[in-house]
Design a protein around this motif. Sequence first.
Motif, PDB file in Angstrom:
ATOM      1  N   HIS A   1       0.849  -1.191   0.000  1.00  0.00           N
ATOM      2  CA  HIS A   1       0.000   0.000   0.000  1.00  0.00           C
ATOM      3  C   HIS A   1       0.885   1.241   0.000  1.00  0.00           C
ATOM      4  N   PHE A   2       0.484   2.244  -0.733  1.00  0.00           N
ATOM      5  CA  PHE A   2       1.316   3.440  -0.886  1.00  0.00           C
ATOM      6  C   PHE A   2       1.493   4.237   0.401  1.00  0.00           C
TER       7      PHE A   2
ATOM      8  N   PHE B   1       0.607  -0.456  -6.375  1.00  0.00           N
ATOM      9  CA  PHE B   1       1.860   0.198  -5.991  1.00  0.00           C
ATOM     10  C   PHE B   1       2.833  -0.897  -5.592  1.00  0.00           C
ATOM     11  N   VAL B   2       4.074  -0.774  -6.027  1.00  0.00           N
ATOM     12  CA  VAL B   2       5.093  -1.794  -5.814  1.00  0.00           C
ATOM     13  C   VAL B   2       6.303  -1.160  -5.134  1.00  0.00           C
TER      14      VAL B   2
ATOM     15  N   GLY C   1       4.095   2.833  -9.476  1.00  0.00           N
ATOM     16  CA  GLY C   1       2.673   2.555  -9.443  1.00  0.00           C
ATOM     17  C   GLY C   1       2.107   2.421 -10.837  1.00  0.00           C
ATOM     18  N   ILE C   2       0.941   1.799 -10.898  1.00  0.00           N
ATOM     19  CA  ILE C   2       0.169   1.770 -12.133  1.00  0.00           C
ATOM     20  C   ILE C   2      -1.267   2.115 -11.798  1.00  0.00           C
ATOM     21  N   ARG C   3      -1.925   2.706 -12.767  1.00  0.00           N
ATOM     22  CA  ARG C   3      -3.362   2.984 -12.656  1.00  0.00           C
ATOM     23  C   ARG C   3      -3.988   2.686 -14.000  1.00  0.00           C
ATOM     24  N   LEU C   4      -5.201   2.173 -13.969  1.00  0.00           N
ATOM     25  CA  LEU C   4      -5.910   1.935 -15.220  1.00  0.00           C
ATOM     26  C   LEU C   4      -6.465   3.252 -15.742  1.00  0.00           C
TER      27      LEU C   4
END
Length: 159
Positions: A5-6, A55-56, A69-72
């Motif tokens: 989690h960010f 988030f990684v 991070g990635i977001r759709l």
Amino acid sequence: MAAEHFTTPDATALRRAYYAEVAGRYWKRSVTEAEIDQGLLDFPADDLVPPTGWFVVGRLDGRPLACGGIRLLDPATAELTRVYVDRRARGTGGGAALLAALEEAARQLGATRLRLDTRTDLVEARALYARHGYREIPAYNSVPYAQHWFEKTLDAAAS
């Protein structure tokens, strides 16, 4: 690399380091803690959670030294954001491992392509993306500070 989690302490520290570096390079000076705080408010990460984001955090010898991070953007398109590798981990393959983890997370969310925007002065980032199959494309957004836009088509299985 692991999803995180960010808001965890390690993820927060990495997001602060990311902002300090990108803002400092843009402004050509060190940034203050207050400026970092404001930057995190201006560019929140609250969409980087499932089911529409991820988030990684990457660790080297147990130390958190990379994040992204990635977001759709739509059901087929994910966007890379907050991609950061601490200077102490650069040249170790951490950037490639981070991209691979983010690409896999995008696949798990159903994306078939990844996009990102970056700036001219972030030379290392642009080189990393180009080395890993991202190609420059026309602007797909009007994000402040964006000067270059990239895209990569994702294979169904990890590359």
